[in-house]
Design an enzyme around this catalytic site. Structure first.
Site, PDB file in Angstrom:
ATOM      1  CG  HIS A   1      -1.917  -1.110   1.208  1.00  0.00           C
ATOM      2  ND1 HIS A   1      -2.457  -1.650   2.361  1.00  0.00           N
ATOM      3  CD2 HIS A   1      -2.484  -1.793   0.176  1.00  0.00           C
ATOM      4  CE1 HIS A   1      -3.306  -2.607   2.044  1.00  0.00           C
ATOM      5  NE2 HIS A   1      -3.339  -2.712   0.725  1.00  0.00           N
TER       6      HIS A   1
ATOM      7  CD  GLU B   1      -1.108   0.667   4.658  1.00  0.00           C
ATOM      8  OE1 GLU B   1      -0.324  -0.307   4.705  1.00  0.00           O
ATOM      9  OE2 GLU B   1      -2.340   0.541   4.679  1.00  0.00           O
TER      10      GLU B   1
ATOM     11  CD  GLU C   1      -2.154  -3.388   9.351  1.00  0.00           C
ATOM     12  OE1 GLU C   1      -1.887  -2.176   9.199  1.00  0.00           O
ATOM     13  OE2 GLU C   1      -2.683  -4.093   8.478  1.00  0.00           O
TER      14      GLU C   1
ATOM     15  CG  HIS D   1       0.230  -3.763   5.555  1.00  0.00           C
ATOM     16  ND1 HIS D   1      -0.651  -3.508   4.530  1.00  0.00           N
ATOM     17  CD2 HIS D   1       0.848  -4.927   5.232  1.00  0.00           C
ATOM     18  CE1 HIS D   1      -0.575  -4.465   3.629  1.00  0.00           C
ATOM     19  NE2 HIS D   1       0.332  -5.353   4.031  1.00  0.00           N
TER      20      HIS D   1
END
Length: 882
Positions: free
Chosen positions: A404, A407, A573, A500
């Site tokens: 992504h 990010e 994350e 991420h």
């Protein structure tokens, strides 16, 4: 000089000699030198210096000239063959494996990699994007004090959106046309001169801010000045999509010191955000960086995140904040998080390959080329093994980031990991001895370059397409999966982790996959995250980790790699905001904090593979106790007590855990944007052609013939006309009845039949033996009340004058026609109870009247009903024709 003769057949018998002869002949050898000299541009042959061969030729006689030429050709062939073998760079001799054992060298990359001898590879942009020539680069700086969260007071204003109708557009770039898709790319983006989207300043006293975002990873589409120091900002959605607005990164010039500016981003799409929990935007002052060495810092006040409008069924949310610039006429930048561009990665990789020490155990290769032609790099990090057996015994660890593009915290974690694993630390050396690291530092370089938040240039979320077979549309994901498959064929992959960023939760946490198939590996997938939380207690939250495998996440890298055979498959994350744990509670993360997570991953990997299983077993015991406590709490919430024997309940782990609460990318899953138009053409549903009335009547007749129905032969009485079945060509179907005026439409008979179908039988009719018709599809009951009954009289008309014909009515697709005798009363007459049951009343329109008289009331009475009696063994009738 006589022409050179061709080689002898004995010499050309060898295939390799024949090949070399044709190869050298192509480049000018073994040709007639006289013809070559005549066609050359030299003025005369005498001026050319004589070679040793010419001197030798003059000394020898004419008879020996041909033999010398043959020897010369053989000498040239042998010398060139020996030189080719000596200069070969494809064969290597490994003396550790044995003397004189050759092996092929590892193939070179097909694309350029960063080298110290040349410039960096210029990023390639889609041809729709305009790009300024200025190269943006920021310094790295760590604040000396923690940067606390913003504490909301509840009195923050929520400005109303004014828009360009009441404001002044000071910056605007042309958006990509709706429905377009990626076609081609080039260095520098769009051809032609760069347009000037910003307004011109009227003078030095003009305080209008000048915006710019047409640089690498920049994202800002429009800026509207709605007040002296207030601006409404609109972000550009991901290219070739109509959603995903979260990442912003833009430049501001012509600033004024001591003035409070308000900025409002008006087209965000997520209903929840960390800005509601105290997160601040990032500010960078170019003058502070040059004079004081100060880089990115958190800045902002009166921060509020709220719903502002709705466009095309999509709710829009607004982020508003105030900021003060430190200098007059400064160039500043705002960003959602610390930027990390494709050029930043290339500069880092260039420093790695230029280092003679780190380049010994870090090999940089090209994994593939992206959709726009940008390079996707692959790093292989390990220490040279002493023998092939030691190399084969090494396990693999696969890490990736930036699938992504918005990010950027994933790149900072990857940067910290690479800094540590390539260092001279004893732990790093041990890790290089034990493992082979396969690292893809940037999976989506195209999205990073253009400033997307979530998608690639295919208009799709790559982290939902790891199962794809479209190699040309998703090359980065396809080659990454293929690379991991090849590694799995050679050795065990101990760990897979994809880095991420998260926009709705604080701290750092992981998503994993429950291993339900192997009871011996139960809860083992949770040990690595638990160890990481112990090594980084002020950053990593184990209670935020989830291990549920959801159907909507089947295309993610975590689940695809888990199904390929990697039990420890994770998505890590990292928050955009900060930590709520330990000594860093209620403070923002810096880039150095994220880089430290890379070191903690390496430290945890050593603990996870420690031959001393004390830590491993201790974590497993803690997990069992924690799970038992969660099950008891779940039972308590459900109002159930613990089992009498003290055993655990049969509640599964999925029932205890909630969903991973990731971003909804369901609309970003599927075919890429450039294939959607083609798919719509192939999958377009054709409209069903409506049959004409004639075709429908023919179908009804065929259906009646298939049921063996015939026209009844009963002689009609006075005032009655009889219609037995639709197979009789003398009588028309109800839908085809046409009045004398020549117009077709719904007749009173048709309306009566519909009333009969909707009408519930009264008490008088329930007592009569009426056939129940054929059995329904869900039952096999057969009517036994009326065996042999041919007719059942329901009502009789008081008069048969003007009676209409009887009609055959189909009650449904599984029932045969029922014969009705209908009587039409031209004038309203009182009905005698017990003799006639009025079915319904209808009014004829004036256009349906034969003599254009005023409409009159027509009453229909049911004279006789003849239901068929079905055989018990009769099969189910075919479906009703459409």
């Amino acid at each position: 000089m006589s022409p050179v003769q061709e080689p002898t057949p004995e010499l050309l018998a060898d295939p390799y000699e024949s090949f070399m002869h044709h190869h050298l002949q192509y480049y000018g050898y073994f040709r007639d030198e006289e013809k070559t000299a005549e066609s050359s541009s030299l003025p005369s042959r005498e001026r050319r210096p004589k070679s040793s061969y010419s001197l030798l030729e003059q000394e020898s006689g004419g008879s020996d000239r041909n033999s010398l030429q043959d020897n010369r050709k053989k000498l040239i062939c042998s010398l060139m063959l020996e030189a080719a073998l000596l200069k070969s760079k494809q064969l290597l001799f490994n003396h550790l494996e044995g003397p004189g054992v050759p092996r092929l060298r590892e193939p070179r990359g097909l694309f350029a990699v960063p080298t110290s001898r040349g410039p960096l590879q210029a990023p390639r942009w889609p041809v729709e994007c305009e790009v300024i020539k200025e190269q943006i680069q920021h310094i790295e700086w760590v604040p000396s004090e923690p940067e606390p969260f913003y504490q909301p007071t509840g009195n923050e204003p929520a400005p109303l959106i004014v828009g360009k109708e009441k404001g002044t557009v000071v910056y605007h770039i042309k958006p990509v046309a709706k429905g377009s898709y990626f076609t081609c790319s080039r260095v520098g983006g769009a051809r032609g001169p760069i347009t000037s989207p910003a307004i011109s300043l009227e003078g030095p006293e003009d305080t209008t801010l000048l915006f710019e975002s047409r640089f690498e990873s920049g994202n800002l589409q429009k800026a509207v000045r709605v007040g002296p120091y207030e601006y409404e900002l609109t972000l550009r959605m991901d290219l070739y999509t109509n959603k995903h607005t979260q990442w912003f990164y833009f430049q501001v010039r012509n600033t004024r010191k001591g003035i409070t500016y308000r900025f409002s981003i008006v087209n965000l799409m997520k209903p929840k955000s960390l800005y509601s929990m105290g997160m601040k935007p990032l500010l960078y002052s170019q003058r502070d960086a040059q004079t004081h060495g100060v880089g990115w810092r958190r800045e902002g006040g009166n921060i509020r995140y709220y719903r502002c409008s709705s466009e095309e069924g999509q709710a829009m949310y607004c982020l508003t904040w105030t900021a003060c610039f430190p200098h007059d006429h400064d160039t500043c930048y705002f960003a959602h998080f610390y930027p990390y561009t494709f050029s930043d990665l290339q500069r880092y990789l260039l420093a790695v390959v230029s280092d003679p020490v780190r380049s010994q155990y870090c090999k940089l290769r090209v994994l593939c080329s992206s959709l726009a032609g940008n390079t996707v790099y692959l790093l292989t990090i390990t220490s040279p093994s002493q023998n092939p057996a030691a190399s084969a015994a090494k396990k693999a660890v696969v890490l990736s980031a930036r699938v992504h593009p918005g990010e950027t915290n994933g790149s900072w974690v990857m940067r910290g990991f690479l800094d540590f694993i390539l260092s001279d630390s004893p732990d790093a050396q041990l890790l290089r001895e034990l493992f082979i690291f396969k690292v893809v530092p940037m999976l989506n370089p195209d999205g990073v370059i253009v400033g997307n938040y979530r998608c690639s240039l295919a208009g799709r979320d790559l982290n939902r397409n790891y199962q794809t077979i479209l190699k040309e549309s998703f090359p980065c994901i396809w080659h990454t999966r293929s690379m991991i498959q090849r590694v799995l064929e050679e050795r065990e992959v101990l760990l897979y982790c994809d880095f991420h960023g998260h926009s709705r939760k604080n701290n750092v946490f992981m998503y994993g996959c429950n291993n339900k198939s192997a009871p011996s590996q139960w809860l083992h997938e949770r040990i690595f995250p638990l160890m990481l939380s112990k090594n980084a207690p002020d950053k990593f939250s184990f209670h935020s980790c989830k291990f549920k495998v959801q159907k909507s996440k089947e295309g993610t890298g975590r689940i695809v790699m888990w199904r390929m055979g990697i039990p420890n498959s994770y998505t890590m994350e990292s928050t955009f905001s900060g930590s709520t744990l330990g000594r860093k509670s209620d403070s923002h993360f810096t880039s150095e904090d994220l880089k430290s997570l890379g070191y903690h991953i390496c430290d945890t990997l050593l603990d996870f593979c420690d031959p001393d299983r004390t830590k491993f077993l201790q974590c497993l015991s803690e997990l069992q106790e924690l799970l038992q406590h969660q099950i008891h709490q779940k039972l308590k919430d459900l109002g159930r007590g613990q089992d009498s024997d003290g055993a655990w309940s049969d509640i599964s782990l999925s029932d205890i855990e909630s969903s991973t609460s990731g971003s909804n990318s369901s609309q970003s899953d599927g075919l890429p944007a450039h294939l959607l138009s083609m798919a719509e053409k192939f999958h377009q549903k054709k409209k069903k052609r409506l049959r004409t009335r004639k075709e429908r009547n023919e179908l009804r007749q065929k259906y009646a013939l298939s049921q063996g129905l015939t026209c009844q032969d009963k002689t009609p009485v006075a005032g009655e006309r009889r219609l037995g079945s639709p197979t009789c060509r003398t009588h028309q179907p109800v839908s085809a009845v046409e009045d004398n005026s020549g117009k077709q439409g719904r007749t009173p008979e048709a309306g009566l039949i519909s009333d009969l179908q909707r009408r519930k039988p009264n008490a008088r009719q329930e007592k009569l033996p009426v056939c129940c018709g054929p059995p329904r599809p869900h039952t096999e009951r057969v009517c036994r009340e009326c065996p042999g009954i041919g007719r059942s009289t329901l009502a009789h008309s008081a008069s048969t004058a003007g009676a209409s014909p009887c009609r055959s009515v189909w009650w449904g697709p599984e029932q045969p026609p029922v014969t009705l005798l209908l009587s039409r009363n031209l004038f309203s007459r009182p009905q005698v109870p017990g003799q006639s049951v009025p079915i319904g009343s209808h009014k004829l329109k004036r256009s349906q009247s034969q003599h254009l008289l005023p409409p009159r009331r027509v009453t229909w009475s049911l004279l006789e009903l003849q239901p068929p009696c079905m055989e018990p063994e009769r099969r189910k009738s075919p479906s009703w024709p459409q």
